[in-house]
Design a protein around this motif. Structure first.
Motif, PDB file in Angstrom:
ATOM      1  N   ALA A 172      44.971  43.155  34.672  1.00 55.35           N
ATOM      2  CA  ALA A 172      45.603  41.913  35.129  1.00 55.35           C
ATOM      3  C   ALA A 172      45.247  41.594  36.572  1.00 55.35           C
ATOM      4  CB  ALA A 172      47.123  42.022  34.984  1.00 55.35           C
ATOM      5  N   LEU A 173      44.968  40.325  36.815  1.00 54.49           N
ATOM      6  CA  LEU A 173      44.655  39.822  38.145  1.00 54.49           C
ATOM      7  C   LEU A 173      45.912  39.816  39.010  1.00 54.49           C
ATOM      8  CD1 LEU A 173      42.399  38.320  39.863  1.00 54.49           C
ATOM      9  CD2 LEU A 173      43.463  36.210  39.058  1.00 54.49           C
ATOM     10  N   ALA A 174      45.782  40.235  40.275  1.00 47.29           N
ATOM     11  CA  ALA A 174      46.919  40.267  41.189  1.00 47.29           C
ATOM     12  C   ALA A 174      46.689  39.272  42.321  1.00 47.29           C
ATOM     13  CB  ALA A 174      47.116  41.665  41.760  1.00 47.29           C
ATOM     14  N   ALA A 175      47.670  38.419  42.562  1.00 45.45           N
ATOM     15  CA  ALA A 175      47.586  37.438  43.648  1.00 45.45           C
ATOM     16  C   ALA A 175      48.119  38.050  44.937  1.00 45.45           C
ATOM     17  CB  ALA A 175      48.382  36.195  43.283  1.00 45.45           C
ATOM     18  N   GLY A 176      47.579  37.594  46.072  1.00 42.46           N
ATOM     19  CA  GLY A 176      47.998  38.148  47.358  1.00 42.46           C
ATOM     20  C   GLY A 176      48.451  37.118  48.369  1.00 42.46           C
ATOM     21  N   THR A 177      48.396  35.833  48.017  1.00 42.25           N
ATOM     22  CA  THR A 177      48.839  34.763  48.920  1.00 42.25           C
ATOM     23  C   THR A 177      49.560  33.698  48.094  1.00 42.25           C
ATOM     24  OG1 THR A 177      46.858  33.372  48.664  1.00 42.25           O
ATOM     25  CG2 THR A 177      46.776  35.111  50.349  1.00 42.25           C
ATOM     26  N   PRO A 178      50.342  32.835  48.732  1.00 45.39           N
ATOM     27  CA  PRO A 178      51.001  31.753  47.983  1.00 45.39           C
ATOM     28  C   PRO A 178      50.000  30.867  47.231  1.00 45.39           C
ATOM     29  CG  PRO A 178      52.033  31.998  50.123  1.00 45.39           C
ATOM     30  CD  PRO A 178      50.833  32.891  50.134  1.00 45.39           C
ATOM     31  N   ARG A 179      48.857  30.573  47.850  1.00 47.48           N
ATOM     32  CA  ARG A 179      47.862  29.748  47.177  1.00 47.48           C
ATOM     33  C   ARG A 179      47.316  30.459  45.942  1.00 47.48           C
ATOM     34  NH1 ARG A 179      46.191  24.395  46.656  1.00 47.48           N
ATOM     35  NH2 ARG A 179      43.934  24.169  46.970  1.00 47.48           N
ATOM     36  N   LEU A 183      47.364  29.397  41.978  1.00 48.92           N
ATOM     37  CA  LEU A 183      46.189  29.494  41.109  1.00 48.92           C
ATOM     38  C   LEU A 183      46.516  30.304  39.861  1.00 48.92           C
ATOM     39  CD1 LEU A 183      43.115  29.374  40.458  1.00 48.92           C
ATOM     40  CD2 LEU A 183      42.848  31.375  41.943  1.00 48.92           C
ATOM     41  N   LEU A 184      47.178  31.445  40.045  1.00 47.30           N
ATOM     42  CA  LEU A 184      47.511  32.308  38.917  1.00 47.30           C
ATOM     43  C   LEU A 184      48.472  31.607  37.951  1.00 47.30           C
ATOM     44  CD1 LEU A 184      47.302  35.023  37.516  1.00 47.30           C
ATOM     45  CD2 LEU A 184      49.052  35.911  39.073  1.00 47.30           C
ATOM     46  N   MET A 250      40.078  38.097  46.935  1.00 45.51           N
ATOM     47  CA  MET A 250      40.623  38.828  45.790  1.00 45.51           C
ATOM     48  C   MET A 250      39.707  39.984  45.389  1.00 45.51           C
ATOM     49  SD  MET A 250      42.387  35.793  43.512  1.00 45.51           S
ATOM     50  CE  MET A 250      43.703  36.806  42.823  1.00 45.51           C
ATOM     51  N   LEU A 251      38.414  39.838  45.621  1.00 48.66           N
ATOM     52  CA  LEU A 251      37.495  40.957  45.378  1.00 48.66           C
ATOM     53  C   LEU A 251      37.799  42.099  46.337  1.00 48.66           C
ATOM     54  CD1 LEU A 251      35.020  42.107  43.902  1.00 48.66           C
ATOM     55  CD2 LEU A 251      33.582  40.925  45.578  1.00 48.66           C
ATOM     56  N   GLY A 252      38.092  41.769  47.604  1.00 52.19           N
ATOM     57  CA  GLY A 252      38.465  42.803  48.567  1.00 52.19           C
ATOM     58  C   GLY A 252      39.740  43.515  48.165  1.00 52.19           C
ATOM     59  N   SER A 253      40.720  42.750  47.689  1.00 49.66           N
ATOM     60  CA  SER A 253      41.975  43.355  47.236  1.00 49.66           C
ATOM     61  C   SER A 253      41.756  44.318  46.077  1.00 49.66           C
ATOM     62  CB  SER A 253      42.958  42.266  46.804  1.00 49.66           C
ATOM     63  OG  SER A 253      43.546  41.640  47.907  1.00 49.66           O
ATOM     64  N   LEU A 254      40.975  43.861  45.084  1.00 47.42           N
ATOM     65  CA  LEU A 254      40.749  44.704  43.914  1.00 47.42           C
ATOM     66  C   LEU A 254      39.929  45.935  44.267  1.00 47.42           C
ATOM     67  CD1 LEU A 254      40.967  45.306  40.936  1.00 47.42           C
ATOM     68  CD2 LEU A 254      39.038  43.763  40.529  1.00 47.42           C
ATOM     69  N   ALA A 255      38.916  45.768  45.104  1.00 49.68           N
ATOM     70  CA  ALA A 255      38.111  46.921  45.519  1.00 49.68           C
ATOM     71  C   ALA A 255      38.984  47.954  46.218  1.00 49.68           C
ATOM     72  CB  ALA A 255      36.973  46.468  46.436  1.00 49.68           C
ATOM     73  N   PHE A 286      37.528  39.475  52.876  1.00 54.49           N
ATOM     74  CA  PHE A 286      37.293  40.661  52.042  1.00 54.49           C
ATOM     75  C   PHE A 286      37.771  41.920  52.759  1.00 54.49           C
ATOM     76  CE2 PHE A 286      35.056  44.417  50.754  1.00 54.49           C
ATOM     77  CZ  PHE A 286      34.918  44.320  49.379  1.00 54.49           C
ATOM     78  N   ALA A 287      37.300  42.146  53.984  1.00 54.75           N
ATOM     79  CA  ALA A 287      37.620  43.377  54.701  1.00 54.75           C
ATOM     80  C   ALA A 287      39.122  43.502  54.960  1.00 54.75           C
ATOM     81  CB  ALA A 287      36.848  43.438  56.012  1.00 54.75           C
ATOM     82  N   ALA A 288      39.750  42.394  55.381  1.00 51.18           N
ATOM     83  CA  ALA A 288      41.186  42.434  55.663  1.00 51.18           C
ATOM     84  C   ALA A 288      41.985  42.773  54.417  1.00 51.18           C
ATOM     85  CB  ALA A 288      41.639  41.096  56.242  1.00 51.18           C
ATOM     86  N   ARG A 289      41.585  42.215  53.292  1.00 49.01           N
ATOM     87  CA  ARG A 289      42.315  42.477  52.045  1.00 49.01           C
ATOM     88  C   ARG A 289      42.007  43.881  51.521  1.00 49.01           C
ATOM     89  NH1 ARG A 289      43.918  37.441  49.637  1.00 49.01           N
ATOM     90  NH2 ARG A 289      44.406  38.596  47.739  1.00 49.01           N
ATOM     91  N   PHE A 290      40.809  44.368  51.749  1.00 45.50           N
ATOM     92  CA  PHE A 290      40.446  45.734  51.332  1.00 45.50           C
ATOM     93  C   PHE A 290      41.313  46.753  52.066  1.00 45.50           C
ATOM     94  CE2 PHE A 290      37.961  49.644  51.864  1.00 45.50           C
ATOM     95  CZ  PHE A 290      37.622  49.935  50.545  1.00 45.50           C
TER      96      PHE A 290
END
Length: 329
Positions: A172-179, A183-184, A250-255, A286-290
């Protein structure tokens, strides 16, 4: 790459790396010391071929290769004789493919599992550093990447080395911001299960772009991943630019999630999309979310993330895996 000489009784085999868009096929030769080299290489467009068997048969005829052994790294997971996959243009049966391709022995392995087996070949000096430290570690390495779909696998060094394949693209995709939550919510109206591939893939770029246009009440102008990434790079379409920004974040978060989950000490980004958007990826969140992993933030800041060109790594990894698992059986 070298393999155990005990398993290097084969001199030649066909190895392939097959994704939803392209099939990379090679004649791989095993040296006396177990080293692998690609003698001949060809890339096929999957949509233009009637089947996987047709691709293997055509390559064998063109290369005049009589080896009865073939291994295919392919997107998806083998369930008995049937490959479970949502991105290939044709169904795949292991036995039917073997017979129609004219091979005595055929193995199918997950495509990112194969890329992970190639980790020992990767030269860090020739890659793009995305974030994290620059040390080369010998610990577990996470390989992941978005293309037509999304793949991920974990390389665990040892004697022998081991690779853990995964289907993280279907988690499952996980959202990390209100935007991203907006989208989700919109994507959930369309699908009861919104997995990572719905956003983190080529088709996912289109899904995100269309959803953002709907949220902003504007008519979408673009309908392909290439058009969206090109517009984002030019900066002439606000929703395209935001699509790629969300993709990278979101790629950074998932990674980071996968690295924490598996205790990976290094991360390699592969797949077709990251290499096409390098400047945007490096300038993104990416880096900040990673790194944004709570108490693990300091550890994540030291974890190197590098961009690696898929190239022939997948088929070399597939060949190494085949020799280790099957050739001596």
């Amino acid at each position: 790459m070298t393999v155990d000489p005990e398993c290097a009784r084969l001199r030649d085999l066909i190895a392939a790396d097959v994704g939803g868009t392209h099939a990379r096929v090679g004649h791989v030769r095993v040296g006396d010391d177990g080293a692998l080299s690609v003698v001949r290489f060809r890339q096929y467009a999957c949509a233009q071929a009637p089947s996987l068997a047709a691709i293997l048969r055509d390559f064998a005829a063109e290369a005049q290769l009589s080896s009865e052994h073939a291994v295919v790294a392919i997107a998806g997971r083998l369930d008995g004789d049937r490959l479970v996959n949502s991105n290939l243009p044709w169904p795949v049966s292991l036995e039917r493919t073997r017979v129609e391709a004219g091979r005595e022995r055929l193995a199918l392995i997950n495509d990112f599992e194969a890329v992970a087996y190639a980790v020992p070949r990767i030269d860090a000096s020739g890659m793009t550093q995305v974030c994290g430290g620059d040390a080369v570690t010998d610990g577990p390495a996470l390989v992941l990447g978005p293309g037509t779909g999304f793949g991920a696998a974990l390389y665990v060094p040892g004697t022998p080395a081991r690779v853990l394949a995964s289907e993280a693209g279907h988690a499952a995709l996980a959202a990390g911001t209100p935007r991203e939550l907006d989208l989700l919510r919109l994507l959930l109206r369309r699908w009861p299960h919104v997995d990572n591939e719905r956003v983190l893939s080529g088709p996912g770029l289109v899904h995100t772009y269309q959803a953002l246009c709907e949220l902003d009440a504007v008519a979408p102008r673009l309908d392909t991943p290439a058009a969206i990434t090109a517009a984002a790079q030019r900066g002439d379409d606000a929703q395209a630019a935001e699509t790629v920004a969300i993709f990278c974040a979101m790629l950074g978060s998932l990674a980071g999630d996968l690295a924490v989950t598996f205790g990976a000490q290094s991360v390699y980004l592969a797949g077709g999309i990251p290499a096409q958007i390098v400047p945007l990826l490096l300038a993104s969140d990416f880096a900040a979310r990673f790194v944004n992993k709570g108490v693990f933030a300091e550890l994540m800041a030291r974890t190197p993330v590098r961009l690696v060109e898929h190239g022939q790594l997948g088929l070399l990894g597939a060949a190494a895996c085949y020799l280790e698992r099957y050739a001596a059986a």
